[in-house]
Design an enzyme around this catalytic site. Structure first.
Site, PDB file in Angstrom:
ATOM      1  N   GLU A  45      -6.982   4.598   7.901  1.00 30.46           N
ATOM      2  CA  GLU A  45      -6.798   6.023   7.594  1.00 30.46           C
ATOM      3  C   GLU A  45      -8.069   6.594   6.982  1.00 30.46           C
ATOM      4  O   GLU A  45      -8.399   7.762   7.186  1.00 30.46           O
ATOM      5  CB  GLU A  45      -5.564   6.202   6.691  1.00 30.46           C
ATOM      6  CG  GLU A  45      -4.277   6.002   7.492  1.00 30.46           C
ATOM      7  CD  GLU A  45      -3.114   5.464   6.689  1.00 30.46           C
ATOM      8  OE1 GLU A  45      -3.167   5.451   5.460  1.00 30.46           O
ATOM      9  OE2 GLU A  45      -2.122   5.023   7.327  1.00 30.46           O
ATOM     10  N   LYS A 102       0.016   4.281  -0.303  1.00 29.70           N
ATOM     11  CA  LYS A 102      -0.652   5.450   0.294  1.00 29.70           C
ATOM     12  C   LYS A 102      -0.432   6.699  -0.564  1.00 29.70           C
ATOM     13  O   LYS A 102      -0.426   6.600  -1.786  1.00 29.70           O
ATOM     14  CB  LYS A 102      -0.184   5.646   1.742  1.00 29.70           C
ATOM     15  CG  LYS A 102      -0.336   4.361   2.559  1.00 29.70           C
ATOM     16  CD  LYS A 102      -0.134   4.544   4.035  1.00 29.70           C
ATOM     17  CE  LYS A 102      -0.330   3.201   4.753  1.00 29.70           C
ATOM     18  NZ  LYS A 102      -0.246   3.302   6.190  1.00 29.70           N
ATOM     19  N   GLU A 129      -5.594  -5.101  10.670  1.00 30.81           N
ATOM     20  CA  GLU A 129      -4.552  -4.105  10.900  1.00 30.81           C
ATOM     21  C   GLU A 129      -4.858  -3.353  12.197  1.00 30.81           C
ATOM     22  O   GLU A 129      -5.630  -2.380  12.187  1.00 30.81           O
ATOM     23  CB  GLU A 129      -4.521  -3.100   9.744  1.00 30.81           C
ATOM     24  CG  GLU A 129      -4.223  -3.719   8.402  1.00 30.81           C
ATOM     25  CD  GLU A 129      -3.659  -2.688   7.428  1.00 30.81           C
ATOM     26  OE1 GLU A 129      -2.528  -2.858   6.993  1.00 30.81           O
ATOM     27  OE2 GLU A 129      -4.349  -1.697   7.139  1.00 30.81           O
ATOM     28  N   GLY A 139       6.398   7.388  18.129  1.00 25.12           N
ATOM     29  CA  GLY A 139       6.962   6.755  19.323  1.00 25.12           C
ATOM     30  C   GLY A 139       6.025   5.736  19.932  1.00 25.12           C
ATOM     31  O   GLY A 139       6.416   4.952  20.784  1.00 25.12           O
ATOM     32  N   ASN A 158       0.861  -1.184   0.000  1.00 28.20           N
ATOM     33  CA  ASN A 158       0.000   0.000   0.000  1.00 28.20           C
ATOM     34  C   ASN A 158       0.899   1.236   0.000  1.00 28.20           C
ATOM     35  O   ASN A 158       1.501   1.561   1.021  1.00 28.20           O
ATOM     36  CB  ASN A 158      -0.900  -0.043   1.247  1.00 28.20           C
ATOM     37  CG  ASN A 158      -1.789   1.170   1.359  1.00 28.20           C
ATOM     38  OD1 ASN A 158      -1.859   1.987   0.440  1.00 28.20           O
ATOM     39  ND2 ASN A 158      -2.475   1.300   2.490  1.00 28.20           N
ATOM     40  N   HIS A 188      -9.717   1.046   4.996  1.00 27.75           N
ATOM     41  CA  HIS A 188      -8.425   1.245   5.671  1.00 27.75           C
ATOM     42  C   HIS A 188      -8.624   2.192   6.859  1.00 27.75           C
ATOM     43  O   HIS A 188      -9.413   3.138   6.783  1.00 27.75           O
ATOM     44  CB  HIS A 188      -7.397   1.815   4.687  1.00 27.75           C
ATOM     45  CG  HIS A 188      -6.018   1.794   5.245  1.00 27.75           C
ATOM     46  ND1 HIS A 188      -5.575   2.734   6.144  1.00 27.75           N
ATOM     47  CD2 HIS A 188      -4.992   0.923   5.062  1.00 27.75           C
ATOM     48  CE1 HIS A 188      -4.323   2.444   6.497  1.00 27.75           C
ATOM     49  NE2 HIS A 188      -3.942   1.347   5.852  1.00 27.75           N
ATOM     50  N   SER A 213       3.213  -2.233  10.422  1.00 27.77           N
ATOM     51  CA  SER A 213       4.664  -2.284  10.641  1.00 27.77           C
ATOM     52  C   SER A 213       5.289  -3.619  10.236  1.00 27.77           C
ATOM     53  O   SER A 213       6.236  -4.075  10.884  1.00 27.77           O
ATOM     54  CB  SER A 213       4.999  -1.962  12.097  1.00 27.77           C
ATOM     55  OG  SER A 213       4.532  -0.677  12.439  1.00 27.77           O
TER      56      SER A 213
HETATM   57  P1  PGA Z   1       2.697   0.201   7.667  1.00 31.34           P
HETATM   58  O1  PGA Z   1       1.250   0.401   7.010  1.00 31.34           O
HETATM   59  O2  PGA Z   1       3.227  -1.127   7.131  1.00 31.34           O
HETATM   60  O3  PGA Z   1       3.507   1.368   7.192  1.00 31.34           O
HETATM   61  O4  PGA Z   1       2.505   0.146   9.136  1.00 31.34           O
HETATM   62  C1  PGA Z   1       0.365  -0.675   6.862  1.00 31.34           C
HETATM   63  C2  PGA Z   1      -0.943  -0.200   6.294  1.00 31.34           C
HETATM   64  O5  PGA Z   1      -1.383   0.910   6.636  1.00 31.34           O
HETATM   65  O6  PGA Z   1      -1.573  -0.911   5.498  1.00 31.34           O
END
Ligand code: PGA
Length: 262
Positions: free
Chosen positions: A97, A11, A167, A181, A9, A95, A220
């Site tokens: 976001e 983004k 996720e 952080g 992805n 997603h 991540s």
């Molecule tokens: P990330 O994003 O691997 O950068 O944590 C995963 C995602 O949002 O699908």
């Protein structure tokens, strides 16, 4: 055997020129990984070019979102028909976001899922709980509600065209969602616990078909941690953000998956 699916992805992180460059490199270095389903979701403006680059290769094109309508007066929206025209096979829906920053509800996502399947796009349906929801003990309920509402009216047979991406919001490397952080990948134990829960839910609701719906883990995922995650029985792939931007890192992740297909 459940299909193992690794998606990248991108983004809002690569423009057209950079997307073309990365896509060309990627098809070259992953061409021998035939046992893993691979997709990339670039920016909308790169879809047409990448559709041409991926055509005839083992990398499929995915969109990051779409409209619930075919066409009309919907300023700023992208029709699923255009995604097909560009060569998309998949669309990512729900997603975090989109849910958290742009307030997309599970009800809206459900309309998009219905439309995508009607048009012949496969859906990568993202679900996941926030850190607060995990701490207050409602992670199962949150994920179950997101599934139930987003998949309303979808028949068991249509579920063959769905991939679930679990996720956890706190694991996504996204400043829009998480304070810097405080982002960390799920531990293998945390991921396994939720994937078992999701597999049980899918099997309970869709029987044999539910047993074969791929459940990706996302949040991540990196070359260094993907092996311990992909070894888990109910993890059937990964949705990769940051680590998919560099074709070499992404192909390393695909290489790990390809070796440990269950
Ligand atoms: P990330 O994003 O691997 O950068 O944590 C995963 C995602 O949002 O699908």
């Amino acid at each position: 055997m459940i299909k193992f699916v690794i998606g990248g992805n991108w983004k809002m992180k690569k423009g057209i020129a950079e997307s073309i460059q990365s896509a060309k490199k990627l098809v070259e270095i992953v061409k021998d990984y035939k046992n893993v389903e691979i997709f990339i979701s670039p920016s909308y403006t790169s879809l047409v070019d990448l559709g041409k680059i991926f055509n005839g290769t083992n990398v499929k094109l995915a969109a990051q979102n779409m409209s619930q309508f075919d066409s009309g007066a919907y300023t700023g929206e992208i029709s699923p028909i255009w995604l097909l025209e560009a060569g998309c096979k998949y669309v990512i829906l729900g997603h975090s976001e989109r849910r958290r920053i742009y307030n997309e509800s599970s009800e809206l996502i459900n309309l998009k899922v219905i439309k995508a399947l009607e048009k012949g796009l496969k859906v990568v349906l993202c679900i996941g709980e926030t850190a607060k929801e995990r701490i207050n003990g409602s992670k199962e309920k949150i994920n179950e509600d997101q599934l139930k509402i987003s998949l309303k009216e979808i028949s068991t047979n249509q579920m063959k065209d769905i991939i679930i991406a679990y996720e956890p919001v706190w694991a996504i490397n996204s400043r829009g969602l998480n304070p810097v952080g405080e982002i960390r990948p799920a531990t293998p134990q945390e991921a396994e616990e939720m994937h078992v829960f999701l597999r049980d839910w899918l099997t309970e609701n869709y029987g044999e078909i539910g047993k074969n719906i791929p459940i990706q883990y996302g949040g991540s995922v990196k070359p260094l941690n993907c092996e311990e995650l992909f070894k888990i029985k109910d993890i059937n792939g990964g949705l990769v953000g940051g680590a998919s931007l560099n074709p070499l890192n992404f192909s390393e992740i695909i290489g790990v998956a390809s070796k440990i297909i269950k």
